[in-house]
Motif scaffolding. Structure first.
Motif, PDB file in Angstrom:
ATOM      1  N   LEU A   4      10.287   2.020   1.295  1.00 42.67           N
ATOM      2  CA  LEU A   4       9.178   1.150   1.691  1.00 42.67           C
ATOM      3  C   LEU A   4       7.968   1.951   2.158  1.00 42.67           C
ATOM      4  N   THR A   5       8.224   3.062   2.839  1.00 43.85           N
ATOM      5  CA  THR A   5       7.127   3.921   3.292  1.00 43.85           C
ATOM      6  C   THR A   5       6.325   4.449   2.115  1.00 43.85           C
ATOM      7  N   TYR A   6       7.011   4.932   1.104  1.00 47.01           N
ATOM      8  CA  TYR A   6       6.312   5.473  -0.063  1.00 47.01           C
ATOM      9  C   TYR A   6       5.770   4.374  -0.959  1.00 47.01           C
ATOM     10  N   LEU A   7       6.486   3.272  -1.069  1.00 44.74           N
ATOM     11  CA  LEU A   7       6.032   2.179  -1.925  1.00 44.74           C
ATOM     12  C   LEU A   7       4.757   1.549  -1.384  1.00 44.74           C
ATOM     13  N   LEU A   8       4.666   1.412  -0.070  1.00 44.59           N
ATOM     14  CA  LEU A   8       3.476   0.840   0.556  1.00 44.59           C
ATOM     15  C   LEU A   8       2.435   1.904   0.930  1.00 44.59           C
ATOM     16  N   GLN A   9       2.689   3.139   0.555  1.00 47.44           N
ATOM     17  CA  GLN A   9       1.794   4.270   0.805  1.00 47.44           C
ATOM     18  C   GLN A   9       1.495   4.457   2.290  1.00 47.44           C
ATOM     19  N   PRO A  57      -7.133   6.478   4.522  1.00 44.30           N
ATOM     20  CA  PRO A  57      -6.801   6.311   5.939  1.00 44.30           C
ATOM     21  C   PRO A  57      -7.613   5.230   6.639  1.00 44.30           C
ATOM     22  N   GLY A  58      -8.779   4.866   6.108  1.00 42.01           N
ATOM     23  CA  GLY A  58      -9.603   3.875   6.778  1.00 42.01           C
ATOM     24  C   GLY A  58      -9.265   2.437   6.436  1.00 42.01           C
ATOM     25  N   GLN A  92       2.748   6.716   4.077  1.00 39.37           N
ATOM     26  CA  GLN A  92       2.688   8.139   4.378  1.00 39.37           C
ATOM     27  C   GLN A  92       1.244   8.628   4.412  1.00 39.37           C
ATOM     28  N   LEU A  93       0.333   7.895   3.774  1.00 36.08           N
ATOM     29  CA  LEU A  93      -1.082   8.263   3.816  1.00 36.08           C
ATOM     30  C   LEU A  93      -1.703   7.917   5.162  1.00 36.08           C
ATOM     31  N   LYS A  94      -1.142   6.951   5.858  1.00 36.40           N
ATOM     32  CA  LYS A  94      -1.622   6.597   7.196  1.00 36.40           C
ATOM     33  C   LYS A  94      -1.228   7.642   8.228  1.00 36.40           C
ATOM     34  N   ALA A 119       0.879  10.571  -3.791  1.00 38.43           N
ATOM     35  CA  ALA A 119       0.207  11.398  -2.796  1.00 38.43           C
ATOM     36  C   ALA A 119      -1.310  11.372  -2.969  1.00 38.43           C
ATOM     37  N   ALA A 120      -1.761  10.984  -4.140  1.00 43.67           N
ATOM     38  CA  ALA A 120      -3.206  10.935  -4.371  1.00 43.67           C
ATOM     39  C   ALA A 120      -3.798   9.751  -3.625  1.00 43.67           C
TER      40      ALA A 120
END
Length: 174
Positions: free
Chosen positions: A79-84, A15-16, A86-88, A7-8
């Motif tokens: 895959l969502t969490y592995l590729l981060q 996001p950019g 969720q930050l997008k 989450a960090a």
């Protein structure tokens, strides 16, 4: 989302940025490890059922649906969490989504386990697929337990338990 691993925000997962960063530390977290176990055990459930004459027994159609449906969704969430990713999509309350997903998976795997176990006929031990059906029932029970444990960890992450006061204050005011 303070309790969820990955989450960090870092430079590559901000996001950019255009490319998703790989968060290998997520696999070492309790939720990541449980997702890997759910994928492996869920695959065993539907592979064992698929190798039987499940189409002759209506009960196994439900077990196949639950196991394949949640196997695919668990792979996508991993895959969502592995590729981060969720930050997008930071607007989505991912901790709540993960908790609800695990809770629903636990409840539906309870029904799949009971259905699968009830459909195994102990007097039919001479059938060639008895062992596969019994093993699928066992692994459905184990997958149900892993989703239940994931629900517990997801609930703790959603409530922010296990985080320090600084991270909870920053996430409340951000």
């Amino acid at each position: 989302m303070a309790g969820l691993p990955g989450a960090a925000r870092n430079r590559s997962g901000s996001p950019g940025s255009s490319l998703p960063a790989l968060d290998a530390a997520f696999l070492l977290s309790p939720i990541g490890g449980l997702m890997i176990a759910q994928i492996v055990l869920g695959l065993l459930v539907w592979a064992l059922i698929a190798d039987t004459t499940y189409y002759l027994h209506a009960a196994y159609g439900w077990v196949m649906f639950v196991s394949i449906f949640f196997w695919i969704l668990t792979v996508l969430l991993l895959l969502t969490y592995l590729l981060q990713l969720q930050l997008k999509f930071y607007v989505v309350p991912w901790a709540l989504v993960l908790m609800i997903f695990n809770l629903v998976a636990t409840v539906l795997y309870i029904t799949a386990f009971v259905t699968s176990a009830a459909a195994v006929q102990p007097t039919s031990w001479r059938q060639w697929d008895y062992n596969r059906r019994a093993a699928a029932s066992f692994f459905a029970c184990v997958v149900m337990i892993t989703y239940g444990v994931s629900t517990f960890f997801s609930f703790r992450a959603w409530k922010g338990l296990g985080s320090n006061a600084a991270t909870s204050q920053v996430s409340e005011h951000a």
